[in-house]
Write a protein that holds these residues in place. Structure first.
Motif, PDB file in Angstrom:
ATOM      1  N   VAL A  84      24.532   0.210 -17.873  1.00 46.57           N
ATOM      2  CA  VAL A  84      23.544  -0.611 -17.166  1.00 46.57           C
ATOM      3  C   VAL A  84      22.764   0.242 -16.172  1.00 46.57           C
ATOM      4  CG1 VAL A  84      23.273  -2.496 -15.502  1.00 46.57           C
ATOM      5  CG2 VAL A  84      24.753  -2.792 -17.497  1.00 46.57           C
ATOM      6  N   GLU A  85      23.461   1.103 -15.450  1.00 50.91           N
ATOM      7  CA  GLU A  85      22.781   1.911 -14.430  1.00 50.91           C
ATOM      8  C   GLU A  85      21.770   2.870 -15.046  1.00 50.91           C
ATOM      9  OE1 GLU A  85      22.921   0.963 -11.289  1.00 50.91           O
ATOM     10  OE2 GLU A  85      24.301  -0.553 -12.073  1.00 50.91           O
ATOM     11  N   VAL A  86      22.037   3.370 -16.248  1.00 55.96           N
ATOM     12  CA  VAL A  86      21.092   4.260 -16.922  1.00 55.96           C
ATOM     13  C   VAL A  86      19.956   3.454 -17.554  1.00 55.96           C
ATOM     14  CG1 VAL A  86      20.813   5.832 -18.898  1.00 55.96           C
ATOM     15  CG2 VAL A  86      22.754   6.097 -17.344  1.00 55.96           C
ATOM     16  N   ILE A  87      20.292   2.455 -18.341  1.00 53.32           N
ATOM     17  CA  ILE A  87      19.297   1.703 -19.104  1.00 53.32           C
ATOM     18  C   ILE A  87      18.405   0.864 -18.198  1.00 53.32           C
ATOM     19  CG2 ILE A  87      19.009  -0.102 -20.859  1.00 53.32           C
ATOM     20  CD1 ILE A  87      21.753   0.942 -21.998  1.00 53.32           C
ATOM     21  N   TYR A  88      18.966   0.365 -17.100  1.00 52.63           N
ATOM     22  CA  TYR A  88      18.228  -0.525 -16.208  1.00 52.63           C
ATOM     23  C   TYR A  88      17.849   0.145 -14.888  1.00 52.63           C
ATOM     24  CZ  TYR A  88      19.041  -4.255 -19.478  1.00 52.63           C
ATOM     25  OH  TYR A  88      19.032  -5.033 -20.619  1.00 52.63           O
ATOM     26  N   ALA A  89      17.802   1.455 -14.861  1.00 50.42           N
ATOM     27  CA  ALA A  89      17.269   2.148 -13.683  1.00 50.42           C
ATOM     28  C   ALA A  89      15.832   1.668 -13.483  1.00 50.42           C
ATOM     29  CB  ALA A  89      17.318   3.657 -13.891  1.00 50.42           C
ATOM     30  N   LEU A  90      15.451   1.436 -12.251  1.00 55.12           N
ATOM     31  CA  LEU A  90      14.118   0.885 -11.994  1.00 55.12           C
ATOM     32  C   LEU A  90      13.015   1.781 -12.542  1.00 55.12           C
ATOM     33  CD1 LEU A  90      14.544  -0.697  -8.461  1.00 55.12           C
ATOM     34  CD2 LEU A  90      14.475  -1.844 -10.689  1.00 55.12           C
ATOM     35  N   ASP A  91      13.183   3.087 -12.478  1.00 61.10           N
ATOM     36  CA  ASP A  91      12.173   3.990 -13.039  1.00 61.10           C
ATOM     37  C   ASP A  91      12.040   3.793 -14.553  1.00 61.10           C
ATOM     38  OD1 ASP A  91      11.639   5.043 -10.546  1.00 61.10           O
ATOM     39  OD2 ASP A  91      12.795   6.883 -10.864  1.00 61.10           O
ATOM     40  N   THR A  92      13.158   3.564 -15.222  1.00 60.21           N
ATOM     41  CA  THR A  92      13.126   3.325 -16.672  1.00 60.21           C
ATOM     42  C   THR A  92      12.423   2.017 -16.986  1.00 60.21           C
ATOM     43  OG1 THR A  92      15.167   4.573 -16.953  1.00 60.21           O
ATOM     44  CG2 THR A  92      14.563   3.072 -18.735  1.00 60.21           C
ATOM     45  N   LEU A  93      12.740   0.963 -16.247  1.00 62.71           N
ATOM     46  CA  LEU A  93      12.097  -0.329 -16.472  1.00 62.71           C
ATOM     47  C   LEU A  93      10.599  -0.249 -16.189  1.00 62.71           C
ATOM     48  CD1 LEU A  93      14.764  -2.730 -14.897  1.00 62.71           C
ATOM     49  CD2 LEU A  93      14.420  -2.181 -17.327  1.00 62.71           C
ATOM     50  N   ARG A  94      10.216   0.437 -15.109  1.00 60.60           N
ATOM     51  CA  ARG A  94       8.789   0.596 -14.804  1.00 60.60           C
ATOM     52  C   ARG A  94       8.085   1.347 -15.936  1.00 60.60           C
ATOM     53  NH1 ARG A  94      10.671   2.394  -9.947  1.00 60.60           N
ATOM     54  NH2 ARG A  94      10.796   0.751  -8.421  1.00 60.60           N
ATOM     55  N   ALA A  95       8.725   2.412 -16.433  1.00 61.35           N
ATOM     56  CA  ALA A  95       8.129   3.185 -17.528  1.00 61.35           C
ATOM     57  C   ALA A  95       8.017   2.338 -18.792  1.00 61.35           C
ATOM     58  CB  ALA A  95       8.944   4.450 -17.785  1.00 61.35           C
ATOM     59  N   ASP A  96       8.959   1.442 -19.020  1.00 58.75           N
ATOM     60  CA  ASP A  96       8.829   0.521 -20.155  1.00 58.75           C
ATOM     61  C   ASP A  96       7.469  -0.168 -20.114  1.00 58.75           C
ATOM     62  OD1 ASP A  96      11.339   0.981 -21.256  1.00 58.75           O
ATOM     63  OD2 ASP A  96      12.212  -0.898 -20.525  1.00 58.75           O
ATOM     64  N   ILE A  97       7.103  -0.659 -18.952  1.00 57.69           N
ATOM     65  CA  ILE A  97       5.863  -1.425 -18.807  1.00 57.69           C
ATOM     66  C   ILE A  97       4.644  -0.511 -18.741  1.00 57.69           C
ATOM     67  CG2 ILE A  97       4.590  -2.966 -17.250  1.00 57.69           C
ATOM     68  CD1 ILE A  97       7.336  -4.251 -16.565  1.00 57.69           C
ATOM     69  N   THR A  98       4.686   0.490 -17.878  1.00 58.10           N
ATOM     70  CA  THR A  98       3.485   1.286 -17.617  1.00 58.10           C
ATOM     71  C   THR A  98       3.205   2.351 -18.671  1.00 58.10           C
ATOM     72  OG1 THR A  98       4.694   2.844 -16.201  1.00 58.10           O
ATOM     73  CG2 THR A  98       3.689   0.918 -15.122  1.00 58.10           C
ATOM     74  N   GLU A  99       4.256   2.809 -19.385  1.00 58.64           N
ATOM     75  CA  GLU A  99       4.059   3.884 -20.351  1.00 58.64           C
ATOM     76  C   GLU A  99       4.335   3.475 -21.793  1.00 58.64           C
ATOM     77  OE1 GLU A  99       6.490   7.202 -19.105  1.00 58.64           O
ATOM     78  OE2 GLU A  99       5.875   6.931 -17.002  1.00 58.64           O
ATOM     79  N   ARG A 100       5.246   2.535 -22.013  1.00 57.15           N
ATOM     80  CA  ARG A 100       5.676   2.221 -23.373  1.00 57.15           C
ATOM     81  C   ARG A 100       5.144   0.875 -23.883  1.00 57.15           C
ATOM     82  NH1 ARG A 100       9.867   5.497 -21.359  1.00 57.15           N
ATOM     83  NH2 ARG A 100      11.037   3.876 -20.282  1.00 57.15           N
TER      84      ARG A 100
END
Length: 161
Positions: free
Chosen positions: A41-57
């Motif tokens: 959870v800490e890796v997959i749901y890191a806020l930077d990862t979630l933000r990149a999901d939206i802004t980059e992916r």
């Protein structure tokens, strides 16, 4: 029971992260080793990862509330005619009440030109597989996947739209 589904913004991502910390131990109990769930959870749901999901992916997120409390979330993105349901998670107390179906319908409405809906699901997650099959999905393939540093096996499930 009153259900409300709304599009998540970048400001809502800490809520997604907080729900994942509650939902994943419920959802993956008996499927994944307990000591592995928290680090995943800490890796997959890191806020930077979630933000990149939206802004980059190109992912879009929605939150579900039941009776005013955060109950779950869904994310999706489109590749060509295939719409990928990336995340769909609900708290235990909200399962079996139509919220999962409502979240699927929400992403379908948001991506009206998709011709197929697909997802990855852990091959040991029998309740999720049964839910998706009840929604018309079929197993297309079984593949090895890597989420962060964590390897496991998933089914790719799909259904035509």
């Amino acid at each position: 029971m009153t259900t409300r589904i709304f599009a998540a913004t970048l400001d809502d991502l800490p809520r997604v992260q907080a729900m994942a910390r509650v939902i994943w131990p419920e959802c993956f109990a008996g499927i994944l080793p307990p000591e592995r769930i928290g680090p995943m959870v800490e890796v997959i749901y890191a806020l930077d990862t979630l933000r990149a999901d939206i802004t980059e992916r190109g992912h879009r997120y929605w939150l579900a509330q039941v009776d005013g409390e955060d109950a779950g979330y869904v994310s999706a993105y489109q590749e060509g005619e295939r719409l990928w349901l990336k995340k769909l998670y609900l708290r235990d107390i909200c399962r079996g009440r139509g919220t999962g179906k409502a979240l699927i319908n929400t992403i379908l409405a948001a991506f009206p030109d998709a011709r197929e809906l697909a997802l990855y699901v852990n091959d040991g997650n029998a309740p999720a597989i049964a839910f998706y099959q009840s929604q018309g999905f079929e197993i297309e393939a079984t593949v090895s996947v890597q989420m962060g540093p964590f390897p496991f096996t998933d089914h790719i499930m799909r259904k035509p739209l």
